[in-house]
Motif scaffolding. Sequence first.
Motif, PDB file in Angstrom:
ATOM      1  N   GLU A   1       2.090  10.200   6.327  1.00 37.57           N
ATOM      2  CA  GLU A   1       0.733  10.375   6.852  1.00 37.57           C
ATOM      3  C   GLU A   1       0.328   9.242   7.803  1.00 37.57           C
ATOM      4  O   GLU A   1      -0.683   9.342   8.476  1.00 37.57           O
ATOM      5  CB  GLU A   1      -0.266  10.450   5.700  1.00 37.57           C
ATOM      6  CG  GLU A   1      -0.076  11.661   4.806  1.00 37.57           C
ATOM      7  CD  GLU A   1      -1.024  11.661   3.619  1.00 37.57           C
ATOM      8  OE1 GLU A   1      -1.955  10.833   3.608  1.00 37.57           O
ATOM      9  OE2 GLU A   1      -0.818  12.471   2.709  1.00 37.57           O
ATOM     10  N   PHE A   2       1.116   8.181   7.851  1.00 36.12           N
ATOM     11  CA  PHE A   2       0.769   7.048   8.712  1.00 36.12           C
ATOM     12  C   PHE A   2       0.898   7.456  10.181  1.00 36.12           C
ATOM     13  O   PHE A   2       1.973   7.860  10.630  1.00 36.12           O
ATOM     14  CB  PHE A   2       1.691   5.856   8.447  1.00 36.12           C
ATOM     15  CG  PHE A   2       1.502   5.221   7.097  1.00 36.12           C
ATOM     16  CD1 PHE A   2       0.344   5.392   6.372  1.00 36.12           C
ATOM     17  CD2 PHE A   2       2.506   4.434   6.556  1.00 36.12           C
ATOM     18  CE1 PHE A   2       0.173   4.797   5.139  1.00 36.12           C
ATOM     19  CE2 PHE A   2       2.349   3.827   5.323  1.00 36.12           C
ATOM     20  CZ  PHE A   2       1.180   4.012   4.604  1.00 36.12           C
ATOM     21  N   ASP A   3      -0.180   7.319  10.930  1.00 36.57           N
ATOM     22  CA  ASP A   3      -0.145   7.623  12.358  1.00 36.57           C
ATOM     23  C   ASP A   3      -0.746   6.495  13.192  1.00 36.57           C
ATOM     24  O   ASP A   3      -0.914   6.627  14.407  1.00 36.57           O
ATOM     25  CB  ASP A   3      -0.879   8.934  12.652  1.00 36.57           C
ATOM     26  CG  ASP A   3      -2.347   8.906  12.216  1.00 36.57           C
ATOM     27  OD1 ASP A   3      -2.848   7.827  11.805  1.00 36.57           O
ATOM     28  OD2 ASP A   3      -3.006   9.967  12.268  1.00 36.57           O
ATOM     29  N   THR A   4      -1.063   5.370  12.542  1.00 41.33           N
ATOM     30  CA  THR A   4      -1.737   4.264  13.213  1.00 41.33           C
ATOM     31  C   THR A   4      -1.071   2.938  12.863  1.00 41.33           C
ATOM     32  O   THR A   4      -0.778   2.693  11.695  1.00 41.33           O
ATOM     33  CB  THR A   4      -3.223   4.208  12.790  1.00 41.33           C
ATOM     34  OG1 THR A   4      -3.843   5.463  13.096  1.00 41.33           O
ATOM     35  CG2 THR A   4      -3.964   3.087  13.506  1.00 41.33           C
TER      36      THR A   4
ATOM     37  N   ARG B   1       0.822  -3.634  10.525  1.00 41.70           N
ATOM     38  CA  ARG B   1       0.796  -2.801   9.321  1.00 41.70           C
ATOM     39  C   ARG B   1       0.399  -1.384   9.708  1.00 41.70           C
ATOM     40  O   ARG B   1      -0.152  -1.151  10.787  1.00 41.70           O
ATOM     41  CB  ARG B   1      -0.171  -3.385   8.285  1.00 41.70           C
ATOM     42  CG  ARG B   1       0.246  -4.780   7.815  1.00 41.70           C
ATOM     43  CD  ARG B   1      -0.679  -5.322   6.753  1.00 41.70           C
ATOM     44  NE  ARG B   1      -0.481  -4.638   5.479  1.00 41.70           N
ATOM     45  CZ  ARG B   1      -1.042  -5.039   4.336  1.00 41.70           C
ATOM     46  NH1 ARG B   1      -1.829  -6.097   4.315  1.00 41.70           N
ATOM     47  NH2 ARG B   1      -0.815  -4.387   3.215  1.00 41.70           N
ATOM     48  N   TYR B   2       0.664  -0.452   8.806  1.00 41.13           N
ATOM     49  CA  TYR B   2       0.463   0.963   9.104  1.00 41.13           C
ATOM     50  C   TYR B   2      -0.630   1.561   8.227  1.00 41.13           C
ATOM     51  O   TYR B   2      -0.828   1.160   7.083  1.00 41.13           O
ATOM     52  CB  TYR B   2       1.753   1.751   8.870  1.00 41.13           C
ATOM     53  CG  TYR B   2       2.937   1.266   9.675  1.00 41.13           C
ATOM     54  CD1 TYR B   2       3.243   1.821  10.911  1.00 41.13           C
ATOM     55  CD2 TYR B   2       3.766   0.257   9.186  1.00 41.13           C
ATOM     56  CE1 TYR B   2       4.333   1.392  11.646  1.00 41.13           C
ATOM     57  CE2 TYR B   2       4.855  -0.186   9.912  1.00 41.13           C
ATOM     58  CZ  TYR B   2       5.141   0.384  11.137  1.00 41.13           C
ATOM     59  OH  TYR B   2       6.222  -0.056  11.863  1.00 41.13           O
ATOM     60  N   THR B   3      -1.311   2.554   8.785  1.00 42.11           N
ATOM     61  CA  THR B   3      -2.319   3.298   8.032  1.00 42.11           C
ATOM     62  C   THR B   3      -2.504   4.649   8.699  1.00 42.11           C
ATOM     63  O   THR B   3      -1.773   5.005   9.628  1.00 42.11           O
ATOM     64  CB  THR B   3      -3.648   2.512   7.962  1.00 42.11           C
ATOM     65  OG1 THR B   3      -4.542   3.188   7.077  1.00 42.11           O
ATOM     66  CG2 THR B   3      -4.298   2.389   9.330  1.00 42.11           C
ATOM     67  N   SER B   4      -3.486   5.407   8.227  1.00 47.42           N
ATOM     68  CA  SER B   4      -3.822   6.671   8.901  1.00 47.42           C
ATOM     69  C   SER B   4      -5.117   6.474   9.683  1.00 47.42           C
ATOM     70  O   SER B   4      -5.988   5.691   9.289  1.00 47.42           O
ATOM     71  CB  SER B   4      -3.997   7.801   7.882  1.00 47.42           C
ATOM     72  OG  SER B   4      -5.178   7.603   7.116  1.00 47.42           O
TER      73      SER B   4
END
Length: 331
Positions: free
Chosen positions: A217-220, A314-317
């Motif tokens: 789900e990480f796209d950012t 780092r990664y997030t949505s």
Amino acid sequence: MSILVTPQGVYKLYQFDTEKEFERCVVSQVEMIFGKRCVYLDCKRRIGKQGTKQSVPDAYLIDFSSQREPKLFIVETEIASHDLFQHIGVQILQFAHSFASAPRQVKQLLFDEISKDTKVYEACDGYAQEYGLRNVDNMLDHLVNDTFRALIIIDEATDELYKVVKNFRFPVEVIEVETYQGARGDHIYRFTPLLKDVSDVKESIEEREQRPVDIAEFDTIVVPAREDGFQETFLGENRWYAIRIHASMIAQIKYIAAYRVAPVSAITHWALVKNIEPWQDTGKFVVNFAEPAKEIGPVPLVPKSKVKALQNARYTSFDRLQKAKSLDEVF
């Protein structure tokens, strides 16, 4: 020469004479390197269409860490003292060609290896059910018809290696495994587990008993930025470099956000990603923006909270970022 000083004594960086010796050390640390939701198939069998040049990968890795879909990696274990263009560049291209030309053969090979061990077969069957796939056979159909991915495990990730890797047009992950030897001949190892720095961003969410964000789900990507670089590059040039990004994550990244370090200590801007390209011969990347960055929040760092000030990307949505009131709610 690098050394590690421990209560048990001094350990010196160990140089391997052969790839086979290095590979034995890697196999001994498989669960630590890849985690419990991965299946490492240590087999060497030829793959490729009959009548064409065939290839022999060192191993296969099935990664079940994502809650959305499993991923298959073709593994090449190598030592940096070898000719990296011939031993890695050419071989991985041959693996990719063999994988594309003979998917049914690869599927049968994987099925045979999985079936040799009842526990491995049952684990894979259980994972297949989690993904809504009928059985192991159905799961393997999915894997061999998915994107080709390679994994290089090497004793030293050199600039020469990244010169080779940057030319591939498919995801290639690199894991550097350093081995240190003590006076008694015992070994200790230094490495970053596969995608560990990606999945670690879930920790504070799990501790708050919320459903963890799935890697898929990480796209950012969120990058730490000092004020001069933020003004000159993030805002002034509509890009950001040089960032370490996992090759397997590049296709997912649609947005980039800037965490401005102290005294701002907050995420203040984001941008839509145009493309991500290799940055020189460093193993890092430049993210080019599709349009100028826009303001958000700010989304501040909370003093003495679980999430600390960002030191690395780092990664997030993006959905989570938009709703967040603090960094604790971003990661």
